[in-house]
Scaffold this motif. Structure first.
Motif, PDB file in Angstrom:
ATOM      1  N   CYS A  39     -33.847  72.695 -13.929  1.00  0.00           N
ATOM      2  CA  CYS A  39     -32.621  72.186 -13.385  1.00  0.00           C
ATOM      3  C   CYS A  39     -31.409  72.722 -12.567  1.00  0.00           C
ATOM      4  N   VAL A  40     -31.479  74.312 -12.930  1.00  0.00           N
ATOM      5  CA  VAL A  40     -30.230  75.345 -12.332  1.00  0.00           C
ATOM      6  C   VAL A  40     -31.055  75.714 -11.572  1.00  0.00           C
ATOM      7  N   ARG A  41     -32.100  75.985 -10.594  1.00  0.00           N
ATOM      8  CA  ARG A  41     -33.280  76.599 -10.190  1.00  0.00           C
ATOM      9  C   ARG A  41     -34.343  76.188  -9.037  1.00  0.00           C
ATOM     10  N   TRP A  42     -33.856  75.550  -8.092  1.00  0.00           N
ATOM     11  CA  TRP A  42     -34.426  74.512  -7.021  1.00  0.00           C
ATOM     12  C   TRP A  42     -35.555  76.225  -6.531  1.00  0.00           C
ATOM     13  N   ASN A  43     -35.834  77.093  -6.855  1.00  0.00           N
ATOM     14  CA  ASN A  43     -36.953  77.527  -6.483  1.00  0.00           C
ATOM     15  C   ASN A  43     -38.389  77.272  -7.828  1.00  0.00           C
ATOM     16  N   SER A  44     -38.026  76.946  -8.965  1.00  0.00           N
ATOM     17  CA  SER A  44     -38.682  76.695 -10.028  1.00  0.00           C
ATOM     18  C   SER A  44     -39.334  75.203  -9.215  1.00  0.00           C
ATOM     19  N   LEU A  45     -38.189  74.162  -8.976  1.00  0.00           N
ATOM     20  CA  LEU A  45     -38.491  72.683  -8.448  1.00  0.00           C
ATOM     21  C   LEU A  45     -39.976  72.536  -7.094  1.00  0.00           C
ATOM     22  N   PHE A  46     -39.527  73.934  -6.570  1.00  0.00           N
ATOM     23  CA  PHE A  46     -40.595  74.370  -5.411  1.00  0.00           C
ATOM     24  C   PHE A  46     -41.904  74.470  -5.716  1.00  0.00           C
ATOM     25  N   ASP A  47     -41.602  75.071  -7.070  1.00  0.00           N
ATOM     26  CA  ASP A  47     -43.159  75.099  -7.547  1.00  0.00           C
ATOM     27  C   ASP A  47     -44.244  74.388  -8.447  1.00  0.00           C
ATOM     28  N   SER A  48     -42.963  73.512  -8.997  1.00  0.00           N
ATOM     29  CA  SER A  48     -43.733  72.781  -9.975  1.00  0.00           C
ATOM     30  C   SER A  48     -44.463  71.058  -8.894  1.00  0.00           C
ATOM     31  N   LEU A  49     -43.473  71.411  -7.422  1.00  0.00           N
ATOM     32  CA  LEU A  49     -44.044  70.211  -6.253  1.00  0.00           C
ATOM     33  C   LEU A  49     -44.814  70.250  -6.256  1.00  0.00           C
ATOM     34  N   ALA A  50     -45.261  72.416  -5.702  1.00  0.00           N
ATOM     35  CA  ALA A  50     -46.543  72.840  -5.133  1.00  0.00           C
ATOM     36  C   ALA A  50     -47.799  72.727  -5.707  1.00  0.00           C
ATOM     37  N   LEU A  51     -47.377  72.730  -7.519  1.00  0.00           N
ATOM     38  CA  LEU A  51     -48.787  73.107  -7.796  1.00  0.00           C
ATOM     39  C   LEU A  51     -49.093  71.750  -8.253  1.00  0.00           C
ATOM     40  N   ILE A  52     -48.352  70.274  -8.289  1.00  0.00           N
ATOM     41  CA  ILE A  52     -48.684  69.108  -7.943  1.00  0.00           C
ATOM     42  C   ILE A  52     -49.929  68.822  -6.571  1.00  0.00           C
ATOM     43  N   VAL A  53     -48.887  69.379  -5.564  1.00  0.00           N
ATOM     44  CA  VAL A  53     -50.094  68.927  -4.340  1.00  0.00           C
ATOM     45  C   VAL A  53     -51.407  69.746  -4.397  1.00  0.00           C
ATOM     46  N   SER A  54     -51.493  70.559  -4.900  1.00  0.00           N
ATOM     47  CA  SER A  54     -52.266  71.607  -5.256  1.00  0.00           C
ATOM     48  C   SER A  54     -53.880  70.913  -5.870  1.00  0.00           C
ATOM     49  N   LEU A  55     -53.163  70.084  -6.655  1.00  0.00           N
ATOM     50  CA  LEU A  55     -54.269  69.369  -7.750  1.00  0.00           C
ATOM     51  C   LEU A  55     -54.603  68.240  -7.746  1.00  0.00           C
ATOM     52  N   ARG A  56     -53.876  67.952  -5.981  1.00  0.00           N
ATOM     53  CA  ARG A  56     -54.220  66.802  -5.789  1.00  0.00           C
ATOM     54  C   ARG A  56     -55.101  65.813  -6.443  1.00  0.00           C
ATOM     55  N   ASP A  57     -56.650  65.244  -5.839  1.00  0.00           N
ATOM     56  CA  ASP A  57     -57.931  65.190  -6.871  1.00  0.00           C
ATOM     57  C   ASP A  57     -57.398  64.911  -7.740  1.00  0.00           C
ATOM     58  N   ASP A  58     -57.211  66.116  -8.943  1.00  0.00           N
ATOM     59  CA  ASP A  58     -57.564  65.495 -10.262  1.00  0.00           C
ATOM     60  C   ASP A  58     -55.816  65.203 -10.467  1.00  0.00           C
ATOM     61  N   ILE A  59     -55.049  65.606 -10.698  1.00  0.00           N
ATOM     62  CA  ILE A  59     -53.922  64.684 -10.791  1.00  0.00           C
ATOM     63  C   ILE A  59     -54.341  63.172 -10.813  1.00  0.00           C
ATOM     64  N   ILE A  60     -54.536  62.676  -9.435  1.00  0.00           N
ATOM     65  CA  ILE A  60     -55.136  61.613  -9.421  1.00  0.00           C
ATOM     66  C   ILE A  60     -56.270  60.887 -10.954  1.00  0.00           C
ATOM     67  N   THR A  61     -57.464  61.786 -11.636  1.00  0.00           N
ATOM     68  CA  THR A  61     -58.052  60.826 -12.176  1.00  0.00           C
ATOM     69  C   THR A  61     -57.602  61.058 -13.248  1.00  0.00           C
ATOM     70  N   PHE A  62     -56.735  62.024 -14.151  1.00  0.00           N
ATOM     71  CA  PHE A  62     -55.870  62.730 -14.909  1.00  0.00           C
ATOM     72  C   PHE A  62     -55.135  61.334 -15.527  1.00  0.00           C
ATOM     73  N   SER A  63     -54.117  60.844 -14.249  1.00  0.00           N
ATOM     74  CA  SER A  63     -53.087  59.741 -15.008  1.00  0.00           C
ATOM     75  C   SER A  63     -54.718  58.362 -14.679  1.00  0.00           C
ATOM     76  N   GLU A  64     -55.575  58.340 -14.238  1.00  0.00           N
ATOM     77  CA  GLU A  64     -55.684  57.282 -15.117  1.00  0.00           C
ATOM     78  C   GLU A  64     -56.199  57.281 -15.950  1.00  0.00           C
ATOM     79  N   ALA A  65     -57.355  59.062 -16.690  1.00  0.00           N
ATOM     80  CA  ALA A  65     -57.746  58.956 -18.472  1.00  0.00           C
ATOM     81  C   ALA A  65     -56.017  59.204 -18.962  1.00  0.00           C
TER      82      ALA A  65
END
Length: 551
Positions: free
Chosen positions: A275-301
């Motif tokens: 919460c106190v480090r914005w750069n960690s938020l950027f990295d976390s969001l970038a990882l979600i975007v890079s795994l877009r198709d897999d995350i949709i499949t995982f969410s359904e599972a």
């Protein structure tokens, strides 16, 4: 790290006995916990004495400071940084993790920081600056007890350091200071006001304060950018919905079973931001975007109902594109081994240019408006740098003298700012020349055997070309050479070297002391909670300095 009582455990002693039984030549005795503690303390004192000697021999030193709190105690951490005058590499060491008792106020911070600096003989001549975050307590402490940055103004009639003409240029007169009282000696302590007696000089005394540029960029990316998003109800709603859906994914990391499923579908677990480090938020969001198709499949599972939508991924892509220049600049400035203060102004200028490039390359309405806002906040929060005022003067000198940058970035500033850069660099060169001459012009022992009679003062005066040609000429010759990553290029010119060592010693970021606290966290465990403050500091400093290149 194991507790010292480990050496008294039967299992540990049996392990040592088994090793000794296989080597008949080995002769070792078991240590008690107290004996081991005494050895550690002795070694710690020896290392600190060695560090004091190194700091005493260093030309200039910069410190970084921050306060770290646990549930039961609070500590003030301080790290020291200096440039080796032979190799021009940045050296670092942790010098204090001092218990901070009482109220966390500006005067208490000043007292403890002053005490730590005195314990290592860091006076105002050697200690060029202290870098901290933008916390109000630190800011007020240095406003009350710190040294102000000298007003650097060059004498009238000096020549442009990029000009090939050594004669005076009258066109420079309007923006060159001609107030002799504004000339500050290169290593002199600032004078007290005339109406303030010396005995009333405020104590404690702190060095020049420089704010952490990384923390400032974090504020732009988090606090300022959040304010921009909240200005639009539609944008604020989209941002909240997207982050909430991301939070659902991050919450699954708490379940071992769902974490295993996540790794099965994604190939790796997602990272939850700090919460106190914005750069960690950027990295976390970038990882979600890079795994877009897999995350949709995982969410359904796993049966997530509030799944990520196409609009969420589109928003995240725009958000990341707009803020990517900020994260790149953060990563550059947080370096401890190679990033000196000369990097600050070129990095901030590059940040502004990369933000402008986002508008050209992406061009969405959201990105255009967001980039315009981010540029305005960068120019506002780094106004001193762009206008070459206060810390901007120091940053300008450090960048011009740095062999990697020199004057390449100068055209990105306004004409008025360029004039200020010229002025402060020439003043720094003149002051540095006085220091160099005072340290090199020592009387030589005369051999009384030789006798050449009285030497006429007019004999071969042309040989004066081999003598010191002046600070301005040294700087001009140095700046006309090609830029290079080899820092040894400044070693050829004594005046340039002196300027480089002083103005590039500060770090642009206080990330070093924040990394230092990660070692403190290792020892803030239940089994160490009974450690006395002094023993806690010994362990933290020893652990941190074992991984640093300070010798």
């Amino acid at each position: 790290m194991s507790p010292l009582s480990t050496v008294e455990m039967p299992s540990f002693r049996k392990l040592i006995d088994d090793i000794l039984s296989k080597d008949e030549s080995a002769h070792m005795k078991h240590l008690s916990r107290r004996t081991l503690g005494k050895h550690i303390q002795t070694r710690f004192i020896e290392n600190m004495d060695e560090l004091r000697t190194i700091l005493k021999n260093a030309d200039y030193v910069c410190t970084t400071a921050d306060v770290w709190s646990t549930s039961t105690r609070r500590f003030l951490g301080v790290t020291a940084h200096w440039i080796d005058s032979k190799t021009f590499t940045i050296k670092s060491a942790a010098i204090a993790c001092r218990r901070f008792s009482g109220t966390h106020t500006y005067d208490r911070i000043a007292e403890l920081l002053h005490e730590i600096h005195l314990s290592f003989s860091l006076d105002s001549k050697k200690l060029v600056s202290t870098v901290t975050d933008n916390g109000s307590s630190f800011v007020k402490a240095f406003n009350e007890f710190g040294i102000k940055i000298p007003l650097l103004t060059h004498d009238e009639g000096a020549t442009d350091f990029m000009s090939d003409d050594d004669e005076d240029d009258d066109t420079i007169d309007p923006y060159v200071g001609n107030n002799a009282s504004s000339q500050i000696p290169f290593d002199a302590e600032p004078a007290l006001p005339e109406d303030e007696p010396h005995q009333f000089r405020p104590k404690p005394s702190l060095s020049v304060h420089m704010r952490c540029a990384s923390h400032t960029i974090n504020l732009i990316a988090s606090t300022d950018f959040t304010s921009f998003i909240k200005q639009s109800a539609t944008l604020s709603s989209q941002h909240s919905e997207t982050i909430n859906r991301c939070q659902v994914l991050w919450s699954l990391l708490r379940s071992p079973k769902k974490r295993e499923i996540m790794i099965e579908y994604l190939g790796k677990p997602l990272t939850k931001p700090i919460c106190v480090r914005w750069n960690s938020l950027f990295d976390s969001l970038a990882l979600i975007v890079s795994l877009r198709d897999d995350i949709i499949t995982f969410s359904e599972a796993v049966g997530i109902t509030n799944t990520m939508q196409d609009s969420d991924f589109k928003y995240l892509e725009d958000y990341l594109n707009c803020t990517r220049p900020l994260i790149d600049t953060l990563n550059k400035l947080q370096g401890e081994k190679n990033c000196s203060y000369g990097y600050l102004l070129p990095c901030v200028i590059t940040l502004r240019r990369k933000l402008l490039a986002v508008k050209t390359n992406v061009g969405t309405t959201f990105c255009n408006d967001a980039v315009d806002y981010l540029i305005e906040r960068v120019e506002h929060r780094f106004r001193d740098l762009f206008e070459v005022e206060d810390c901007g003067k120091w940053a300008a000198i450090a960048a011009v003298i740095h062999p990697q940058f020199k004057t390449q970035w100068l055209g990105c500033l306004s004409i008025e700012a360029q004039k200020k850069v010229y002025s402060v660099v020439m003043t720094a060169a003149t002051d540095a020349e006085a220091v160099v001459l005072s340290t090199t012009n020592t009387p030589n022992k005369v051999d009384e055997f030789f006798d050449f009679g009285n030497i006429s003062s007019t004999t071969y005066s042309e040989l004066d070309i081999f003598s010191n040609t002046g600070a301005q000429l040294q700087v001009k010759k140095y700046l006309h050479e090609p830029v290079t990553n080899n820092l040894l290029a400044v070693d050829v010119y004594p005046v340039v070297k002196k300027i480089f060592l002083k103005y590039n010693t500060p770090l642009p970021s206080s990330a070093a002391v924040e990394r230092f606290f990660s070692y403190a966290t290792m020892h803030n465990l239940p089994r160490y909670n009974r450690l006395k403050d002094y023993n806690f500091e010994i362990r933290v400093l020893a652990k941190c300095n074992s991984s640093k290149n300070w010798r």
